[in-house]
Design a protein around this motif. Structure first.
Motif, short mmCIF file in Angstrom:
data_model
loop_
_atom_site.label_atom_id
_atom_site.label_comp_id
_atom_site.label_asym_id
_atom_site.label_seq_id
_atom_site.Cartn_x
_atom_site.Cartn_y
_atom_site.Cartn_z
N VAL A 48 0.86 -1.18 0.00
CA VAL A 48 0.00 0.00 0.00
C VAL A 48 0.90 1.24 0.00
N LEU A 49 1.04 1.85 -1.17
CA LEU A 49 1.92 3.01 -1.30
C LEU A 49 1.30 4.28 -0.74
N ALA A 50 0.01 4.45 -0.95
CA ALA A 50 -0.65 5.68 -0.54
C ALA A 50 -2.13 5.43 -0.35
N VAL A 51 -2.76 6.27 0.46
CA VAL A 51 -4.20 6.21 0.70
C VAL A 51 -4.79 7.58 0.39
N HIS A 52 -5.81 7.60 -0.48
CA HIS A 52 -6.55 8.82 -0.78
C HIS A 52 -7.96 8.68 -0.20
N PRO A 53 -8.26 9.42 0.87
CA PRO A 53 -9.53 9.20 1.57
C PRO A 53 -10.75 9.65 0.80
N LYS A 54 -11.86 9.03 1.11
CA LYS A 54 -13.15 9.48 0.59
C LYS A 54 -13.37 10.93 0.99
N GLY A 55 -13.79 11.74 0.04
CA GLY A 55 -14.05 13.14 0.32
C GLY A 55 -12.83 14.03 0.27
N ALA A 56 -11.67 13.49 -0.10
CA ALA A 56 -10.45 14.29 -0.15
C ALA A 56 -10.60 15.41 -1.18
N SER A 57 -9.88 16.51 -0.94
CA SER A 57 -10.03 17.68 -1.78
C SER A 57 -8.74 18.47 -1.80
N ALA A 58 -8.47 19.13 -2.93
CA ALA A 58 -7.34 20.05 -3.00
C ALA A 58 -7.70 21.40 -2.40
N GLY A 59 -9.01 21.74 -2.39
CA GLY A 59 -9.44 23.02 -1.88
C GLY A 59 -8.99 24.17 -2.77
N GLY A 60 -9.17 25.37 -2.29
CA GLY A 60 -8.73 26.53 -3.05
C GLY A 60 -9.79 27.61 -3.11
N PRO A 61 -9.42 28.78 -3.63
CA PRO A 61 -10.36 29.91 -3.71
C PRO A 61 -11.33 29.76 -4.87
N ALA A 62 -12.33 30.65 -4.91
CA ALA A 62 -13.25 30.70 -6.03
C ALA A 62 -12.51 31.19 -7.28
N GLY A 63 -13.10 30.90 -8.45
CA GLY A 63 -12.49 31.33 -9.70
C GLY A 63 -13.47 31.27 -10.84
N SER A 64 -13.01 31.64 -12.03
CA SER A 64 -13.89 31.65 -13.19
C SER A 64 -13.10 31.44 -14.47
N LEU A 65 -13.82 31.06 -15.53
CA LEU A 65 -13.24 30.86 -16.84
C LEU A 65 -14.37 30.90 -17.87
N ALA A 66 -14.26 31.79 -18.87
CA ALA A 66 -15.23 31.89 -19.96
C ALA A 66 -16.66 32.06 -19.42
N GLY A 67 -16.80 32.78 -18.33
CA GLY A 67 -18.10 33.02 -17.74
C GLY A 67 -18.55 31.97 -16.74
N VAL A 68 -17.87 30.83 -16.70
CA VAL A 68 -18.18 29.79 -15.72
C VAL A 68 -17.58 30.18 -14.38
#
Length: 301
Positions: free
Chosen positions: A154-174
């Motif tokens: 087992v090299l690594a564990v990525h938990p359920k619900g994991a997230s990078a997070g970060g601020p709000a943003g936009s692109l092409a109106g999205v």
């Protein structure tokens, strides 16, 4: 996607791995597994056939995050059919030169049972009888009444619900909200004609490279209908795919290559960069649909 969690065994545990074996119920001898964690193991089977019951041993215990249902483990593994004769090899990440993703709760029943609760950095040896294996429809090379032996690092564990997070943003109106789980808001009107991608928050990990197994959380929305047609945020379980081998749509290849692990990326994907003129009926995507994707890059191996 989320951050990479990697833990290796101590030097003492590594030395113990050089030759490990154990005795099962009623004195049954188990295969002897040699070699260091993360390297292709040597497996020496005892004389005779396998035991009738399930067994899981942990010759090396790691100290990283523990694996729970809904999590994804990044592993190196070797799998044999234990038949008391050739004990043939039926699968190994070491022959491919890259690890695999094991989603706990969606594996063979015996593998789920053997790996649940194990920590990153652990080596697990599992004897899986037919009742805990593939069932009535085994893959090519495995008989329905054959016992399996897995050696899993087992090299690594990525938990359920994991997230990078970060601020709000936009692109092409999205617009995309910040925080652990992003929410997409697609503008009214027609989509742009060209592919576009933007890194909303840049992680501190290594850049994603061609040939790597990339672990992500993501959501995909159809522009005009604002319908969610795919993703992992609803279940919370990350997914993994390989970059640079043609196994994913063109947008993923272009948007994620070179992006550091821990980043959040927003994409506007016209048909030529998505599912093409044929679309994807399984997802409900037509050949004229433009897609919007937000993705967190959690790991790359």
């Amino acid at each position: 996607m989320r951050r990479l969690a990697l833990a290796l065994p101590s030097l003492a545990l590594l030395s113990a791995l050089l030759l490990s074996g154990c005795t099962g119920a009623a004195g049954e001898e188990a295969p002897r597994v040699g070699g260091p964690f993360g390297a292709r193991p040597s497996v020496v089977f005892p004389d005779g056939g396998p035991p009738a019951s399930f067994r899981a041993d942990e010759p090396a215990a790691g100290h990283g995050p523990r694996l729970r249902r809904g999590d994804v483990a990044i592993v190196q593994y070797t799998a044999h059919v234990w038949d008391g004769a050739g004990n043939r090899l039926v699968g190994s990440t070491f022959t491919r030169g890259a690890p695999a993703a094991f989603p706990l709760g969606a594996l063979l029943p015996g593998l789920d049972r053997a790996l649940e609760g194990r920590a990153a950095g652990s080596r697990v040896v599992a004897v899986i009888p037919p009742g805990d294996g593939f069932g009535a429809r085994p893959p090519d090379g495995v008989g329905r009444d054959e016992t399996l032996l897995y050696v899993v690092d087992v090299l690594a564990v990525h938990p359920k619900g994991a997230s990078a997070g970060g601020p709000a943003g936009s692109l092409a109106g999205v617009r995309v909200t910040g925080g652990a789980r992003p929410v997409l808001t697609v503008p009214r009107g027609g989509p742009p004609a060209r592919f576009a991608a933007r890194v909303l928050s840049r992680g501190a990990g290594r850049p994603v490279a061609a040939g790597q197994l990339v672990v992500v959380q993501y959501e995909t929305v159809v522009w005009g209908r604002r319908a969610v047609v795919g993703g992992t945020w609803s279940s919370g379980r990350p997914e993994a795919f390989r970059i640079g081998e043609g196994g994913v749509v063109r947008a993923w290849e272009r948007a994620l290559s070179g992006v550091p692990v821990g980043s959040r990326v927003l994409m506007v994907v016209p048909p030529a960069y998505g599912y093409g003129a044929a679309g994807d009926a399984r997802l409900g995507v037509t050949g004229s649909d433009t897609l919007v994707v937000v993705a967190d890059v959690l790991g790359a191996y």
